[in-house]
Scaffold this motif. Structure first.
Motif, short mmCIF file in Angstrom:
data_model
loop_
_atom_site.label_atom_id
_atom_site.label_comp_id
_atom_site.label_asym_id
_atom_site.label_seq_id
_atom_site.Cartn_x
_atom_site.Cartn_y
_atom_site.Cartn_z
N LYS A 80 -56.64 51.08 -43.61
CA LYS A 80 -56.39 49.92 -44.46
C LYS A 80 -55.55 48.86 -43.75
O LYS A 80 -55.62 47.67 -44.11
CB LYS A 80 -55.71 50.37 -45.76
CG LYS A 80 -56.65 51.11 -46.71
CD LYS A 80 -57.83 50.23 -47.11
CE LYS A 80 -58.76 50.92 -48.10
NZ LYS A 80 -59.88 50.04 -48.50
N SER B 237 -59.47 44.81 -46.19
CA SER B 237 -60.37 44.55 -47.32
C SER B 237 -61.66 45.36 -47.18
O SER B 237 -62.74 44.89 -47.51
CB SER B 237 -60.69 43.05 -47.42
OG SER B 237 -61.43 42.78 -48.59
N SER B 238 -61.52 46.58 -46.70
CA SER B 238 -62.69 47.42 -46.47
C SER B 238 -63.09 48.18 -47.73
O SER B 238 -62.25 48.51 -48.57
CB SER B 238 -62.42 48.42 -45.34
OG SER B 238 -61.25 49.19 -45.63
N VAL C 264 -64.54 51.71 -48.51
CA VAL C 264 -64.59 52.96 -47.76
C VAL C 264 -65.49 53.98 -48.45
O VAL C 264 -65.28 54.33 -49.62
CB VAL C 264 -63.18 53.55 -47.56
CG1 VAL C 264 -63.25 54.90 -46.85
CG2 VAL C 264 -62.31 52.58 -46.78
N GLU D 84 -70.67 48.18 -41.45
CA GLU D 84 -70.27 47.51 -40.21
C GLU D 84 -69.62 48.49 -39.24
O GLU D 84 -69.78 48.37 -38.03
CB GLU D 84 -69.30 46.36 -40.50
CG GLU D 84 -69.93 45.10 -41.05
CD GLU D 84 -70.09 45.13 -42.57
OE1 GLU D 84 -70.64 44.17 -43.12
OE2 GLU D 84 -69.65 46.11 -43.20
N TYR E 79 -58.41 47.40 -41.41
CA TYR E 79 -59.49 46.83 -42.22
C TYR E 79 -58.99 46.68 -43.65
O TYR E 79 -59.36 47.45 -44.54
CB TYR E 79 -60.72 47.74 -42.18
CG TYR E 79 -61.20 48.11 -40.79
CD1 TYR E 79 -61.95 47.22 -40.03
CD2 TYR E 79 -60.92 49.37 -40.26
CE1 TYR E 79 -62.40 47.57 -38.76
CE2 TYR E 79 -61.37 49.73 -38.99
CZ TYR E 79 -62.10 48.82 -38.25
OH TYR E 79 -62.54 49.17 -37.00
N PRO F 227 -64.97 43.17 -51.14
CA PRO F 227 -64.70 43.72 -49.80
C PRO F 227 -65.28 42.82 -48.70
O PRO F 227 -66.33 42.21 -48.87
CB PRO F 227 -65.39 45.08 -49.82
CG PRO F 227 -65.61 45.41 -51.26
CD PRO F 227 -65.79 44.08 -51.94
N GLN F 228 -64.58 42.80 -47.58
CA GLN F 228 -65.03 42.01 -46.44
C GLN F 228 -65.75 42.85 -45.39
O GLN F 228 -66.39 42.31 -44.50
CB GLN F 228 -63.82 41.31 -45.80
CG GLN F 228 -63.09 40.37 -46.74
CD GLN F 228 -64.00 39.31 -47.33
OE1 GLN F 228 -64.67 38.58 -46.59
NE2 GLN F 228 -64.04 39.23 -48.66
N ILE F 229 -65.62 44.17 -45.51
CA ILE F 229 -66.27 45.05 -44.54
C ILE F 229 -66.60 46.38 -45.22
O ILE F 229 -65.85 46.86 -46.07
CB ILE F 229 -65.38 45.28 -43.30
CG1 ILE F 229 -66.12 46.05 -42.22
CG2 ILE F 229 -64.08 45.98 -43.68
CD1 ILE F 229 -65.39 46.09 -40.89
N SER F 230 -67.73 46.94 -44.87
CA SER F 230 -68.14 48.25 -45.38
C SER F 230 -67.91 49.29 -44.28
O SER F 230 -68.43 49.14 -43.18
CB SER F 230 -69.60 48.23 -45.80
OG SER F 230 -69.99 49.44 -46.38
N LEU F 231 -67.14 50.32 -44.59
CA LEU F 231 -66.70 51.29 -43.58
C LEU F 231 -67.07 52.70 -44.00
O LEU F 231 -66.87 53.09 -45.16
CB LEU F 231 -65.19 51.17 -43.38
CG LEU F 231 -64.55 51.99 -42.27
CD1 LEU F 231 -63.39 51.20 -41.63
CD2 LEU F 231 -64.03 53.32 -42.78
#
Length: 384
Positions: free
Chosen positions: A57, A62-63, A65, A103, A60, A31-35
């Motif tokens: 999605k 590549s989040s 979740v 993030e 984001y 993942p590129q981001i944590s949501l």
């Protein structure tokens, strides 16, 4: 070496995707981001908020979740293909949350409790709602949430001026990009779909289609449900005018005794009401048409793409999107909507719902079902 930043890696047991974890794994997904999504309740609102997941999605892609909600709503979100982790507001789960960093957080509820969840973790950017720490007032986290916030403060705007569905208001408030009217996203898993098929076959008994009557609602606004006598009259009319339809009572554990009263002496099947939320979702999915008040059962039916005949009294019909499947029936009560939790009027809004309008809407939906060649709409078992 194990790829410890892969979304499938837990660090304490073999991965379900591949027993051997290394950089050559075909399932590797970093993942590129944590949501973080915070939506605690109510149950029907949580189901509706699954419509946000595709927009999330898209923005984001590549989040990873994590969704925090109140029990028992976590049962509905369990093993969702777009949610990596579901936590509740129990202390044990909040301890898990405290080990994570995000993030982005999307706070959907306008409540101190929802904002308080953020205090148990680290978040760089918040969309939706936050709090004024001086007086505890809920305020928009960004200017984009101002419209949805203002609707909660002004009955005239909420009841009569607003024309947007809640699904659109949420997407705009959370800055999830142009509104694309995404469907609810609450798929059955493979075993649940097999159960749906078996239940449907058992219920049909040679009939052409199944009409579910969702008889209950939460106790927050208890008069969002029709009376026992109204349901009995409706069943008698439906069985006479649509004889090829099997009628099934739907509901939760709080509706069990009431459904017995409704069903006594009438040609109707009572579904299981005490086997949990996911089993209730399966029962809704086994139907073709669902008659319901503004309740969890209504949102379940929308999520399973049923023909929905929804009646509205104290709540706002324009806030609900049924995606051109079915009809919305408004009470004739002059004081609706009101959103009052209690009412002492002699003639209640549920006494002023047109039986003829419901019957006509069911007949129209029956035609739509049968014209497709197959009455049932199979809920998709979707993956990203």
């Amino acid at each position: 070496m194990p790829v410890s930043d892969c979304r499938h890696f837990s660090g304490y047991k073999p991965c379900k995707k591949n027993e051997f974890c290394d950089s050559s794994c075909a399932h590797k997904d970093i993942p590129q981001i944590s949501l973080l999504v915070v939506h605690l309740g109510a149950l029907g609102a949580v189901v509706r908020s699954t419509s946000l997941l595709r927009a999330i999605k898209r923005k984001y892609p590549s989040s990873m979740v994590t969704w925090v909600t109140d029990a028992p709503a976590h049962q509905l979100l369990h093993n969702h293909p777009a949610i990596d982790r579901v936590l509740t507001t129990t202390e044990a789960d909040l301890l898990q949350l405290s080990t994570l960093e995000f993030e982005v957080a999307l706070v959907i509820d306008k409540s101190l409790k929802a904002v308080g969840v953020l205090k148990r973790t680290t978040v760089d950017q918040i969309f939706g709602f936050t709090v004024n720490p001086r007086n505890g007032a809920i305020v928009p986290a960004t200017a984009a949430a101002n419209e949805l916030w203002q609707l909660g403060l002004n009955d005239e705007k909420k009841f009569f001026e607003n024309t947007k569905a809640e699904t659109q208001l949420m997407v705009e408030a959370l800055e999830l990009g142009p509104f694309q009217r995404d469907e609810y996203w609450l798929p059955l898993n493979k075993q649940e779909d097999l159960t749906r098929q078996a239940r449907r076959s058992e219920w049909l008994q040679g009939k052409s289609l199944i009409i579910g009557l969702n008889t209950g609602c939460s106790n927050v606004i208890a008069h969002k449900k029709l009376t026992v006598e109204y349901h009995r009259i409706l069943i008698q009319k439906l069985s006479h005018e649509i004889p090829d339809a099997q009628l099934v009572l739907l509901g939760g554990p709080e509706d069990t005794e009431r459904n017995v009263l409704i069903a006594t002496g009438l040609p109707v099947i009572s579904s299981e009401t005490r086997s949990g939320l996911r089993d209730g979702l399966v029962s809704v999915a086994a139907c073709d048409i669902v008659i319901t008040g503004d309740s969890l059962g209504m949102h379940m039916a929308i999520s399973q793409q049923k023909q929905v005949i929804a009646w509205f009294g104290p709540t706002c019909a324009h806030e609900i999107d049924i995606y051109e499947r079915g009809a919305k029936i408004l009470t004739k009560s002059p004081c609706a909507p009101c959103w009052k939790r209690a009412c002492e009027k002699d003639i209640m809004c549920y006494d002023q719902v047109s039986l003829m309008e419901i019957l006509d809407a069911v007949k129209s939906s029956r035609t739509n079902c049968l014209s497709r060649g197959s009455a049932a709409v199979d809920p998709a078992i979707e993956a990203l």
